[in-house]
Design an enzyme around this catalytic site. Structure first.
Site, PDB file in Angstrom:
ATOM      1  N   SER A  66       0.770  -1.159  -0.068  1.00  0.00           N
ATOM      2  CA  SER A  66      -0.009   0.026   0.037  1.00  0.00           C
ATOM      3  C   SER A  66       0.936   1.191  -0.013  1.00  0.00           C
ATOM      4  O   SER A  66       1.512   1.419   0.972  1.00  0.00           O
ATOM      5  CB  SER A  66      -0.887   0.044   1.086  1.00  0.00           C
ATOM      6  OG  SER A  66      -1.318   1.379   1.509  1.00  0.00           O
ATOM      7  N   HIS A  89      -1.006  -1.413  -4.370  1.00  0.00           N
ATOM      8  CA  HIS A  89      -2.346  -0.999  -3.640  1.00  0.00           C
ATOM      9  C   HIS A  89      -2.331   0.496  -3.329  1.00  0.00           C
ATOM     10  O   HIS A  89      -1.668   1.163  -2.755  1.00  0.00           O
ATOM     11  CB  HIS A  89      -2.613  -1.755  -2.301  1.00  0.00           C
ATOM     12  CG  HIS A  89      -3.774  -1.790  -1.734  1.00  0.00           C
ATOM     13  ND1 HIS A  89      -4.797  -2.425  -1.807  1.00  0.00           N
ATOM     14  CD2 HIS A  89      -4.186  -0.858  -0.528  1.00  0.00           C
ATOM     15  CE1 HIS A  89      -6.107  -2.371  -1.227  1.00  0.00           C
ATOM     16  NE2 HIS A  89      -5.473  -1.348  -0.059  1.00  0.00           N
ATOM     17  N   MET A  91     -11.125  -5.727   5.580  1.00  0.00           N
ATOM     18  CA  MET A  91     -10.386  -4.958   6.358  1.00  0.00           C
ATOM     19  C   MET A  91     -10.122  -5.398   7.776  1.00  0.00           C
ATOM     20  O   MET A  91     -10.943  -5.809   8.225  1.00  0.00           O
ATOM     21  CB  MET A  91     -11.054  -3.598   6.351  1.00  0.00           C
ATOM     22  CG  MET A  91     -11.189  -2.770   5.206  1.00  0.00           C
ATOM     23  SD  MET A  91      -9.687  -2.313   4.418  1.00  0.00           S
ATOM     24  CE  MET A  91      -8.693  -1.541   5.673  1.00  0.00           C
ATOM     25  N   GLY A 107      -8.664   4.063   7.072  1.00  0.00           N
ATOM     26  CA  GLY A 107      -8.232   5.235   7.315  1.00  0.00           C
ATOM     27  C   GLY A 107      -7.035   5.652   7.561  1.00  0.00           C
ATOM     28  O   GLY A 107      -6.335   7.009   6.942  1.00  0.00           O
ATOM     29  N   PHE A 108      -6.176   4.772   8.426  1.00  0.00           N
ATOM     30  CA  PHE A 108      -4.816   4.991   8.416  1.00  0.00           C
ATOM     31  C   PHE A 108      -3.902   3.835   8.267  1.00  0.00           C
ATOM     32  O   PHE A 108      -4.219   2.641   8.567  1.00  0.00           O
ATOM     33  CB  PHE A 108      -4.764   5.514   9.987  1.00  0.00           C
ATOM     34  CG  PHE A 108      -5.367   6.765   9.995  1.00  0.00           C
ATOM     35  CD1 PHE A 108      -4.958   8.077   9.535  1.00  0.00           C
ATOM     36  CD2 PHE A 108      -6.585   6.889  10.557  1.00  0.00           C
ATOM     37  CE1 PHE A 108      -5.282   9.314   9.910  1.00  0.00           C
ATOM     38  CE2 PHE A 108      -7.297   8.277  10.711  1.00  0.00           C
ATOM     39  CZ  PHE A 108      -6.778   9.404  10.207  1.00  0.00           C
ATOM     40  N   GLY A 166      -0.395   1.708   9.587  1.00  0.00           N
ATOM     41  CA  GLY A 166       0.266   1.395  10.983  1.00  0.00           C
ATOM     42  C   GLY A 166      -0.526   0.928  12.224  1.00  0.00           C
ATOM     43  O   GLY A 166      -0.030   1.294  13.143  1.00  0.00           O
ATOM     44  N   ASP A 169      -6.380  -6.478   4.149  1.00  0.00           N
ATOM     45  CA  ASP A 169      -5.778  -5.141   4.276  1.00  0.00           C
ATOM     46  C   ASP A 169      -5.839  -4.711   5.930  1.00  0.00           C
ATOM     47  O   ASP A 169      -6.784  -4.257   6.351  1.00  0.00           O
ATOM     48  CB  ASP A 169      -6.493  -4.237   3.511  1.00  0.00           C
ATOM     49  CG  ASP A 169      -5.971  -2.831   3.301  1.00  0.00           C
ATOM     50  OD1 ASP A 169      -4.904  -2.579   4.074  1.00  0.00           O
ATOM     51  OD2 ASP A 169      -6.760  -2.520   2.527  1.00  0.00           O
ATOM     52  N   GLY A 190      -2.419  -4.076   9.144  1.00  0.00           N
ATOM     53  CA  GLY A 190      -1.708  -4.590  10.081  1.00  0.00           C
ATOM     54  C   GLY A 190      -1.039  -5.857   9.592  1.00  0.00           C
ATOM     55  O   GLY A 190      -0.590  -6.881  10.294  1.00  0.00           O
ATOM     56  N   SER A 234       3.008   0.000   5.967  1.00  0.00           N
ATOM     57  CA  SER A 234       4.358   0.178   6.902  1.00  0.00           C
ATOM     58  C   SER A 234       5.133  -0.982   6.950  1.00  0.00           C
ATOM     59  O   SER A 234       6.501  -0.631   7.038  1.00  0.00           O
ATOM     60  CB  SER A 234       3.558   0.539   8.239  1.00  0.00           C
ATOM     61  OG  SER A 234       2.620  -0.326   8.647  1.00  0.00           O
TER      62      SER A 234
END
Ligand code: DX5
Ligand code: ZN
Length: 221
Positions: free
Chosen positions: A9, A34, A140, A145-146, A148, A178, A180, A201
């Site tokens: 991503s 992604h 998900m 939204g974020f 990490g 998607d 973690g 991340s």
């Protein structure tokens, strides 16, 4: 364990050298790229839109995996197709049956793959009636939204449910997860039957991106 695809991503990349950063994960063995599109309404963040994707996706040349976390996906879908999307994934929470039909028609007409995603608190069974018509389900495993955030384990039950259902009913959609995803959580998803791992991340912050991607692909083999 079966082969898995890795879709980094770009949300975790360095936007000041976006093209070079995306190229580096391509060279490191990424299968897809992604693209996380956020509108500040469906999720509490704004990321980027079609022009950014258009400027790099075709140059990079990998399968272009577009994840639309936006309130009105149909209003903008043609922009993302025009930008080079290979797959467009919209959230089930943003569409109804009529909009789903429209979404399907637009994608089919343009030879673009169809994806549906659900947030962590959405019941996986709500996807049932769409499964025979779609190419990818995106589970998900964090609140969208974020990047990490920590992996939510309730996504494992959803992956297992979908994998069993597709075997039972002979369906051929891919299961993508998607949020973690790292060397600890990837094997858990793979055990349950996942096909595509999105990872932001963990890959972009790794000292050695090739090693990071290989770890996601190789664990348990
Ligand atoms: C979250 C995005 C994810 C995110 C993943 O809303 O959909 O794709 O960037 O980032 P990590 O892998 O850092 O959880
Ligand atoms: Zn995403």
């Amino acid at each position: 364990m079966k082969k898995v695809l890795v879709s980094p991503s770009i949300l975790s990349s360095d936007f000041s050298s976006l093209y070079e950063d995306v190229l580096s994960v391509k060279m490191a063995g990424a299968d897809w790229i992604h693209y996380d599109v956020m509108d500040g309404h469906f999720v509490n963040n704004i990321s980027f839109g079609a022009p950014i994707i258009k400027s790099i996706a075709k140059r990079v040349g990998l399968f272009c995996d577009v994840h639309l976390m936006i309130e009105e996906p149909l209003k903008y879908i043609n922009d993302f197709i025009d930008a080079g999307a290979s797959l467009v994934t919209v959230h089930l929470e943003t569409i109804d049956d009529k909009k789903f039909e429209e979404f399907l028609n637009i994608c089919h007409k343009n030879n673009v793959k169809v994806g549906l995603s659900i947030k962590p608190n959405t019941d996986v069974k709500k996807l049932d009636k769409y499964l025979k018509n779609i190419d990818v389900v995106l589970i998900m495993s964090v609140e969208p939204g974020f990047g990490g955030q920590e992996f939510l384990t309730n996504s494992l039950v959803k992956i297992e449910y979908l994998d069993k259902l597709r075997n039972k009913e002979n369906l051929d959609f891919l299961i993508e997860v998607d949020g973690g995803i790292n060397d600890k959580t990837a094997p858990l998803c793979r055990e349950k039957g996942v096909d595509v791992l999105v990872s932001g991340s963990y890959i972009f912050k790794a000292k050695n991106r090739e090693e990071a991607i290989n770890k996601l692909k190789e664990v348990g083999e």
